[in-house]
Design a protein around this motif. Structure first.
Motif, short mmCIF file in Angstrom:
data_model
loop_
_atom_site.label_atom_id
_atom_site.label_comp_id
_atom_site.label_asym_id
_atom_site.label_seq_id
_atom_site.Cartn_x
_atom_site.Cartn_y
_atom_site.Cartn_z
N VAL A 56 -0.54 28.40 -136.22
CA VAL A 56 -1.87 28.99 -136.20
C VAL A 56 -1.81 30.28 -137.02
CG1 VAL A 56 -3.75 29.88 -134.79
CG2 VAL A 56 -2.30 28.04 -133.91
N ARG A 57 -2.63 30.36 -138.07
CA ARG A 57 -2.70 31.54 -138.91
C ARG A 57 -4.06 32.20 -138.73
NH1 ARG A 57 1.25 31.21 -143.01
NH2 ARG A 57 2.34 29.20 -142.98
N ASP A 58 -4.06 33.52 -138.57
CA ASP A 58 -5.34 34.22 -138.43
C ASP A 58 -5.35 35.43 -139.35
OD1 ASP A 58 -4.43 36.72 -137.08
OD2 ASP A 58 -3.88 35.36 -135.46
N THR A 59 -6.53 35.97 -139.54
CA THR A 59 -6.72 37.17 -140.37
C THR A 59 -7.10 38.36 -139.50
OG1 THR A 59 -9.03 36.55 -140.77
CG2 THR A 59 -7.40 35.81 -142.38
N GLY A 60 -6.51 38.39 -138.29
CA GLY A 60 -6.80 39.46 -137.36
C GLY A 60 -6.11 40.77 -137.74
N PRO A 61 -6.11 41.73 -136.82
CA PRO A 61 -5.54 43.05 -137.12
C PRO A 61 -4.03 43.06 -137.26
CG PRO A 61 -6.18 42.92 -134.81
CD PRO A 61 -6.71 41.67 -135.47
N GLY A 62 -3.36 42.00 -136.83
CA GLY A 62 -1.91 41.97 -136.90
C GLY A 62 -1.25 42.69 -135.72
N ILE A 63 0.04 42.54 -135.61
CA ILE A 63 0.80 43.09 -134.49
C ILE A 63 1.98 43.87 -135.05
CG2 ILE A 63 2.05 42.56 -132.36
CD1 ILE A 63 0.60 39.81 -132.41
N GLU A 64 2.19 45.07 -134.55
CA GLU A 64 3.34 45.86 -134.98
C GLU A 64 4.64 45.18 -134.55
OE1 GLU A 64 3.08 49.86 -133.66
OE2 GLU A 64 1.11 50.21 -134.55
N ALA A 65 5.67 45.35 -135.38
CA ALA A 65 6.95 44.66 -135.13
C ALA A 65 7.56 45.03 -133.79
CB ALA A 65 7.93 44.97 -136.26
N VAL A 66 7.33 46.25 -133.31
CA VAL A 66 7.93 46.68 -132.05
C VAL A 66 7.41 45.89 -130.87
CG1 VAL A 66 6.20 48.47 -131.62
CG2 VAL A 66 8.53 48.74 -130.71
N HIS A 67 6.21 45.31 -130.99
CA HIS A 67 5.62 44.57 -129.88
C HIS A 67 6.02 43.10 -129.85
CE1 HIS A 67 3.09 47.92 -128.75
NE2 HIS A 67 2.62 48.01 -129.99
N ILE A 68 6.41 42.55 -131.00
CA ILE A 68 6.62 41.10 -131.10
C ILE A 68 7.68 40.58 -130.11
CG2 ILE A 68 7.45 39.27 -132.63
CD1 ILE A 68 5.95 40.61 -134.89
N PRO A 69 8.84 41.23 -129.94
CA PRO A 69 9.83 40.68 -128.99
C PRO A 69 9.35 40.62 -127.55
CG PRO A 69 10.85 42.29 -130.46
CD PRO A 69 9.38 42.41 -130.65
N ARG A 70 8.31 41.38 -127.20
CA ARG A 70 7.86 41.44 -125.81
C ARG A 70 6.56 40.69 -125.57
NH1 ARG A 70 7.96 47.14 -123.07
NH2 ARG A 70 7.82 45.68 -121.31
N LEU A 71 6.05 40.02 -126.59
CA LEU A 71 4.73 39.39 -126.45
C LEU A 71 4.70 38.31 -125.37
CD1 LEU A 71 3.43 39.01 -130.12
CD2 LEU A 71 2.64 40.60 -128.35
N THR A 72 5.84 37.65 -125.16
CA THR A 72 5.87 36.56 -124.18
C THR A 72 6.21 37.03 -122.77
OG1 THR A 72 8.16 36.08 -124.78
CG2 THR A 72 6.46 34.82 -125.91
N GLU A 73 6.33 38.34 -122.57
CA GLU A 73 6.54 38.85 -121.22
C GLU A 73 5.24 38.77 -120.42
OE1 GLU A 73 8.13 42.76 -121.15
OE2 GLU A 73 9.79 42.29 -122.52
N ARG A 74 5.39 38.60 -119.13
CA ARG A 74 4.21 38.50 -118.27
C ARG A 74 3.45 39.83 -118.26
NH1 ARG A 74 6.50 35.26 -112.97
NH2 ARG A 74 7.55 33.59 -114.11
N PHE A 75 2.16 39.73 -118.45
CA PHE A 75 1.23 40.85 -118.40
C PHE A 75 1.46 41.87 -119.52
CE2 PHE A 75 1.38 39.53 -113.87
CZ PHE A 75 0.05 39.15 -113.74
N TYR A 76 2.27 41.51 -120.50
CA TYR A 76 2.45 42.46 -121.60
C TYR A 76 1.27 42.33 -122.57
CZ TYR A 76 4.49 45.17 -125.35
OH TYR A 76 4.71 46.13 -126.30
N ARG A 77 0.65 43.44 -122.86
CA ARG A 77 -0.50 43.44 -123.77
C ARG A 77 -0.30 44.51 -124.83
NH1 ARG A 77 -3.33 43.02 -118.69
NH2 ARG A 77 -4.53 41.09 -118.50
N VAL A 78 -0.63 44.18 -126.06
CA VAL A 78 -0.59 45.17 -127.13
C VAL A 78 -1.77 46.12 -126.97
CG1 VAL A 78 -0.68 45.52 -129.63
CG2 VAL A 78 0.59 43.57 -128.68
N ASP A 79 -2.94 45.57 -126.69
CA ASP A 79 -4.15 46.36 -126.47
C ASP A 79 -4.75 45.91 -125.15
OD1 ASP A 79 -6.57 47.65 -126.46
OD2 ASP A 79 -7.10 47.16 -128.53
N ARG A 80 -4.49 46.67 -124.10
CA ARG A 80 -4.91 46.26 -122.75
C ARG A 80 -6.43 46.18 -122.63
NH1 ARG A 80 -1.12 46.31 -118.78
NH2 ARG A 80 0.95 46.99 -119.40
N SER A 81 -7.12 47.15 -123.18
CA SER A 81 -8.58 47.15 -123.00
C SER A 81 -9.20 45.95 -123.69
CB SER A 81 -9.17 48.44 -123.56
OG SER A 81 -8.87 48.56 -124.96
#
Length: 474
Positions: free
Chosen positions: A368-393
Motif C-alpha cells: 500500500v503506497r500513500d502520499t500522506g505526511p510520512g513517518i519519521e524513521a525514529v517511529h518506524i521500529p515501534r509502529l507495531t507496538e500496542r497503543f503506539y501512535r505517532v500523532d495521538r490526537s
C-alpha cells in the motif's frame, strides 16, 4: 631383596674362587674385596639408570631391569601411568566444564582473589569487549570501566546484581547487561552476565500497555459518566439530549473497539498458526478491502472539496493472482488495516495505491503506497507496538485505537509472512506484506509484475453510508 643378597654373595664367591686359584689365601681376600667393589659399582649404575629415567618421567624410556631396581622402576612406571591417566581424566573433565560454560547463553568470567581474569567465555568477551587470551591476568576493574560496576565491586556487597549499558548500545538500539558477582573458593569470584535488554523492553512495554489500556478506557468512561450525570441532573431540550446521547454512543463505541481489538490480539497470540488447508482467492480479499476503503474515504472526506485517489488492481488481473492459504478473516483484517491506515492519514486530494505483485521465488507481495505526511524513521521500529501512535490526537480523530498495526503484525507472523515499512517525511509511506511461496497458489497466467489499475474515487456529495464506520482494526 633376596636377589640382591644372592648377587652380592655370588660376586663374593666368584672373587674368592678366582683369588684362591690365582694367588692363594691373600689373593682370595683381595679378589673378594674387588668383587664387592665391582658389585657395588654395578648396582650403583643400575640405580643411576632408574634415577635418570625418573628425572625425565618418559614412560616410553623406562629401563628394563631385574631385582630391586627393576621392581622400583616397575612400581614407579605404574604410578606414573596412573597419575598420567588421572591428569588426562581431570583435563577432560575440566574441558567438558569449560565447554558447558562456553555454551551457556550467559557470560561467565572467573576471577582470582585479586580480581584478575583467569578465564572467560565468548559471551562475556563479546559483552565486555574482552580478549579471551590477551586479557588473562588483567584486573577486571581496569577492563570494565563503568562507574556503576566500580561502585558495585568496591562495595563488596554481591547480594544483588547491577545493570550496565552494553558496549554495543546505541540510542536507537539500547543494550542492557546484568552483572552479578558470586564469591566462591578461597577468595575467588564468579562473574555472571546476561543480556536483559529484551526483559527491560518487555517490562517497559507491559507498563506502557497497562497505562495505555487504563487511559484508553478511562477517558471515554469518564466522558460517559459526565454525560450520564448531566442527563440525570439538568433539564435538557430534546436537541441537547439527542446530541449528548450521540456523544455517549461514540464513546461507548470507542471502548467497544478497544475491547474487541484486545480480544483479537489475545486470540491471535494464543492460537496455533494456520495450516495450508484453507485457500482464499486474492480477488475476493482485495475487492472487500476496496469496498471498505472507498466507504471510509467517503466518510472522512465528506466535508472536503475533493476525495482520495484510490488505485486497486483490476478484476481480471486479480483473478490471475491466485489464492492465499490462511484464515480469511485474519488476512482480510490485516490487509484492510493497512489500506484503512493509508486512507486515514492521507489528506483529501492525496492518492493511495494498492498493489499485488508475484515474485520470482513463487511468493507474492501486497503493498500500500500513500502520499500522506510520512513517518519519521525514529517511529518506524515501534509502529507495531500496542497503543503506539505517532500523532495521538489525529489517531483518535480518525477513529484509531492504536492496536491496528499490532494486529497486522501478529497476523503476518502467523502466516509466515514479513511486514516491511518504508516512509519519507513529506512524501508518503509504503507498507508491504511479503507472503512465502508455500502460502501462494498462483494461476497459470500469473507472472511477475505488479497488478494495478487507477480509478478516481468520486467526490462525495452527501453523507457516507451509515454501514461504514472508521476503525483502526478489524
Amino acid at each position: 631383596m633376596a636377589w640382591r643378597f644372592f648377587f652380592f654373595l655370588s660376586f663374593q664367591a666368584v672373587g674368592l674362587g678366582l683369588g684362591w686359584w690365582w694367588a692363594g689365601p691373600w689373593g682370595a681376600v683381595l679378589a673378594a674385596v674387588g668383587a664387592s667393589w665391582a658389585w657395588f659399582l654395578w648396582d650403583l649404575w643400575r640405580g643411576a639408570r632408574v634415577v635418570r629415567w625418573l628425572r625425565h618421567g618418559d614412560l616410553a624410556k623406562a629401563p628394563s631391569l631385574n631385582g630391586l631396581w627393576g621392581e622400583v622402576a616397575d612400581r614407579a612406571r605404574r604410578l606414573l601411568r596412573q597419575s598420567q591417566a588421572d591428569i588426562e581424566a581431570s583435563d577432560a573433565r575440566l574441558q567438558e566444564i569449560l565447554a558447558a560454560l562456553q555454551a551457556t547463553p550467559n557470560g561467565v568470567v572467573l576471577l582470582d582473589a585479586e580480581g584478575r581474569i583467569e578465564w572467560c567465555n565468548q559471551i562475556a568477551a563479546s559483552q565486555f569487549s574482552l580478549d579471551a587470551v590477551r586479557d588473562l591476568g588483567q584486573s577486571i576493574g581496569n577492563l570494565l570501566r563503568d562507574p556503576e560496576f566500580s561502585a558495585y565491586y568496591a562495595a563488596q556487597n554481591f547480594s544483588g546484581d547491577v545493570v550496565l549499558q552494553g558496549r554495543e548500545s546505541t540510542p536507537s538500539r539500547p543494550v542492557r547487561i546484568s552483572v552479578h558477582l558470586h564469591p566462591y573458593g578461597d577468595g575467588r569470584t564468579l562473574l555472571l552476565s546476561r543480556d536483559v535488554t529484551a526483559l527491560e523492553q518487555a517490562e517497559a512495554m507491559r507498563r506502557d500497555f497497562v497505562a495505555n489500556v487504563s487511559h484508553e478506557i478511562r477517558t471515554p468512561l469518564t466522558v460517559l459518566m459526565g454525560f450520564v450525570e448531566t442527563l440525570q441532573t439538568l433539564p435538557l431540550s430534546a436537541e441537547e439530549r439527542s446530541r449528548y446521547l450521540g456523544m455517549m454512543s461514540q464513546q461507548a463505541a470507542r471502548m467497544q473497539s478497544v475491547v474487541q481489538d484486545l480480544l483479537t490480539l489475545s486470540r491471535l497470540e494464543g492460537s496455533p498458526p494456520p495450516g495450508l488447508t484453507e485457500w482464499t482467492p486474492v480477488e475476493s480479499l482485495l475487492r472487500r478491502c476496496e469496498d471498505e476503503a472507498r466507504g471510509l474515504s467517503a466518510l472522512l472526506t465528506r466535508s472536503q472539496t475533493s476525495g482520495h485517489t484510490l488505485e486497486f488492481p483490476a478484476v481480471e488481473e486479480l483473478r490471475r493472482a491466485g489464492q492465499l492459504a490462511g484464515v480469511p478473516v485474519e488476512l482480510q483484517s490485516a490487509l484492510s488495516n493497512l489500506i484503512g491506515n493509508a486512507v486515514r492519514y492521507t489528506p483529501a486530494g492525496g492518492s493511495i495505491r494498492v498493489e499485488w505483485a508475484t515474485l520470482e521465488d513463487g511468493g507474492a507481495r501486497f503493498s500500500v503506497r500513500d502520499t500522506g505526511p510520512g513517518i519519521e524513521a525514529v517511529h518506524i521500529p515501534r509502529l507495531t507496538e500496542r497503543f503506539y501512535r505517532v500523532d495521538r490526537s489525529r489517531s483518535r480523530e480518525t477513529g484509531g485505537t492504536g492496536l491496528g498495526l499490532a494486529i497486522v503484525k501478529h497476523v503476518v507472523q502467523r502466516h509466515s509472512a514479513v511486514l516491511a515499512i518504508a516512509s519519507t517525511v513529506g512524501k508518503g509511506s509504503v507498507f508491504s506484506v511479503t507472503f512465502p511461496a508455500h502460502r501462494v497458489q498462483r494461476s497459470p497466467n500469473a507472472h511477475g509484475a505488479a497488478l494495478t489499475t487507477s480509478v478516481k474515487a468520486p467526490v462525495p456529495t452527501g453523507p457516507a453510508p451509515s454501514s461504514v464506520q472508521p476503525s483502526a482494526s478489524p
